[in-house]
Write an enzyme that holds these catalytic residues in place. Structure first.
Site, mmCIF file in Angstrom:
data_model
loop_
_atom_site.group_PDB
_atom_site.id
_atom_site.type_symbol
_atom_site.label_atom_id
_atom_site.label_comp_id
_atom_site.label_asym_id
_atom_site.label_seq_id
_atom_site.Cartn_x
_atom_site.Cartn_y
_atom_site.Cartn_z
ATOM 1 N N HIS A 134 0.871 -1.184 0.000
ATOM 2 C CA HIS A 134 0.000 0.000 0.000
ATOM 3 C C HIS A 134 0.911 1.237 0.000
ATOM 4 O O HIS A 134 2.038 1.180 0.497
ATOM 5 C CB HIS A 134 -0.837 -0.053 1.286
ATOM 6 N N ASP A 211 3.354 -4.108 7.890
ATOM 7 C CA ASP A 211 2.094 -3.405 7.711
ATOM 8 C C ASP A 211 0.990 -4.446 7.898
ATOM 9 O O ASP A 211 0.724 -5.251 7.002
ATOM 10 C CB ASP A 211 2.052 -2.782 6.304
ATOM 11 N N GLN A 214 -4.104 -5.244 6.790
ATOM 12 C CA GLN A 214 -5.010 -6.263 6.234
ATOM 13 C C GLN A 214 -4.682 -7.648 6.782
ATOM 14 O O GLN A 214 -5.281 -8.639 6.357
ATOM 15 C CB GLN A 214 -4.924 -6.283 4.696
ATOM 16 N N LYS A 237 -10.192 -1.101 10.669
ATOM 17 C CA LYS A 237 -10.244 -2.253 9.751
ATOM 18 C C LYS A 237 -10.495 -3.552 10.521
ATOM 19 O O LYS A 237 -10.581 -4.626 9.936
ATOM 20 C CB LYS A 237 -8.946 -2.345 8.950
ATOM 21 N N CYS A 375 -4.914 2.528 -3.545
ATOM 22 C CA CYS A 375 -3.670 3.081 -2.978
ATOM 23 C C CYS A 375 -2.533 2.073 -3.140
ATOM 24 O O CYS A 375 -1.693 1.913 -2.237
ATOM 25 C CB CYS A 375 -3.844 3.471 -1.517
#
Ligand code: C6P
Length: 417
Positions: A134, A211, A214, A237, A375
């Protein structure tokens, strides 16, 4: 609609009807149709427990934290710090002090780049990212590299969106100082082998920044088992509120990092002769934080725990396979991202129809997807598409909703024929 609907569910039973009652927005009608919410990668819906936890805080417990001797302030401080502890347990941090509250994944990664990065990166050093990051895990490193005269190296993927571990390994050398890598791709769903990546990066002396935006909503996460140095994620999220997120960092690294924002709460002592800083986590939490957000995030984590992360992963895997199989029946549909190990993200294009047009048609049917570059422009460039349609699923989605998506896509094909 499809014979696939008759396929028996193999995943452990989770009580979908009950779960869906916990999320009031899922029972809303959109454009006079039953809402099918498939934009969970952008943000998830919130269960009543989260909504009530935040409402209760503002209605009965609101006060600032870490600075009042009065009852409400002490209660609020206790609740906020309890939330920190619960989040620490959720990702299996060794200590609560390793959990820093931030606004979200973006801020967490920028914190590492600006604090750890500016102290430890110099001219000629290398930062390794993957091709499917991302922008939040690309741009902060490009900014740092530009300032310091360092280089950003890109670990490649194959045409299914799979991370090429051997190629990644070839990029590592004594110049590698940071490996910044996503746990799961937001545009393709590919899960990356973080534990193996971290072990390899550590052999070369690099620190590993994950990261987890997700990753954490879909997969059990154990930061000690992964042995990553930093892990970032966003509350919104994972069924929690917007405006709050988490940076996990190993204590030894955090202790050695300078603050990146100055203000109240992050100091030990201030005088015009000089200022000393509080230890982590407070050193990185300048100013009044999103107190209700932290409390809401704790409620979200409790909710996820009540369903069980293994159950969530198994249910979503089944639903994703179902979606892949059903979508493949649609003439002209190209799945983008077919790695073997995926979270519940299904990206595709449909013939020559622009993804935004598909998104608009789906919207008229009450189906919420994201259409765009997500993104992740370098990922789109790799697949030579300007954009995709993305259905990102959560444990409250159903096969019936996937069937509705399939019907609407057939309709899109007819409209644009
Ligand atoms: N992805 C999506 O629709 P923030 O905005 O800070 O909460 O999260 C940023 C971010 C970082 N990494 C990954 C892998 C992400 O997916 C996101 C957010 C959303 O895919 C909005 S672009």
């Amino acid at each position: 609609m499809t014979a696939l609907a008759d396929r028996p569910a193999t995943a452990p039973i989770i009580d979908i009807a009950k779960i869906r009652r916990d999320f009031p927005v899922l029972n809303e009608k959109v454009r006079d149709k039953k809402l099918a919410y498939f934009d969970n990668g952008a943000t998830t819906q919130k269960p009543l427990t989260v909504i009530y936890a935040m409402q209760r805080f503002y209605a009965a417990e609101n006060a600032n934290i870490h600075r009042g001797v009065h009852f409400l302030s002490q209660q609020a401080t206790f609740a906020y710090e309890r939330a920190r502890g619960r989040i620490g347990q959720f990702v299996n941090a060794a200590e609560n002090a390793e959990i820093i509250f931030v606004r979200g994944t973006t801020e967490a990664i920028n914190l590492v780049a600006q604090s750890y990065g500016r102290r430890h990166i110099g001219a000629g050093d290398e930062i390794v990212v993957s091709h499917i990051e991302h922008h939040s895990n690309i741009v902060p490193w490009q900014m740092l590299a530009e300032e310091k005269g360092a280089t950003v190296k890109v670990a490649p993927i194959d045409e299914t969106g799979e991370f090429l571990f051997d190629e990644f390994e070839k990029l590592l050398s004594e110049r590698s100082k940071i490996v910044a890598i996503t746990h799961a791709s937001n545009s393709l769903g590919t899960i990356l082998p973080i534990k193996e990546i971290a072990a390899k990066a550590h052999e070369h002396g690099a620190v590993v920044v994950v990261d987890g935006a997700q990753g954490v909503p879909h997969l059990p996460v154990d930061v000690q088992d992964l042995d990553c140095d930093f892990y970032a994620f966003s509350g919104h999220k994972i069924f929690g509120p917007t405006g709050v997120g988490v940076l996990y960092g190993k204590k030894a690294l955090l202790q050695d990092m300078p603050p990146w924002e100055g203000g109240g709460s992050m100091i030990e002592r201030v005088s015009f002769a000089g200022t000393t800083y509080a230890p982590p986590p407070m050193r990185f939490e300048a100013g009044t934080p999103h107190i209700a957000g932290g409390i809401g995030l704790e409620a979200a984590i409790d909710y996820v725990n009540s369903i069980g992360r293994e159950n969530i992963a198994a249910y979503e895997k089944d639903l994703t396979t179902y979606a892949h199989e059903a979508l493949q029946e649609i003439p002209g549909l190209r799945l983008i991202g077919t790695a073997r190990n995926k979270v519940a993200v299904v990206s595709f294009t449909l013939g020559e129809i622009h993804p935004h047009d598909i998104g608009t048609i789906l919207d008229t049917e009450g189906i919420a997807v994201r259409a765009g570059h997500h993104c992740a422009q370098p990922t789109m460039q790799f697949f030579q598409v300007p954009a995709t349609v993305r259905a990102s699923l959560a444990f409250y989605n159903t096969r019936d909703e996937i069937d509705a998506l399939v019907r609407a896509l057939h309709k899109a094909n007819e409209v644009f024929q």
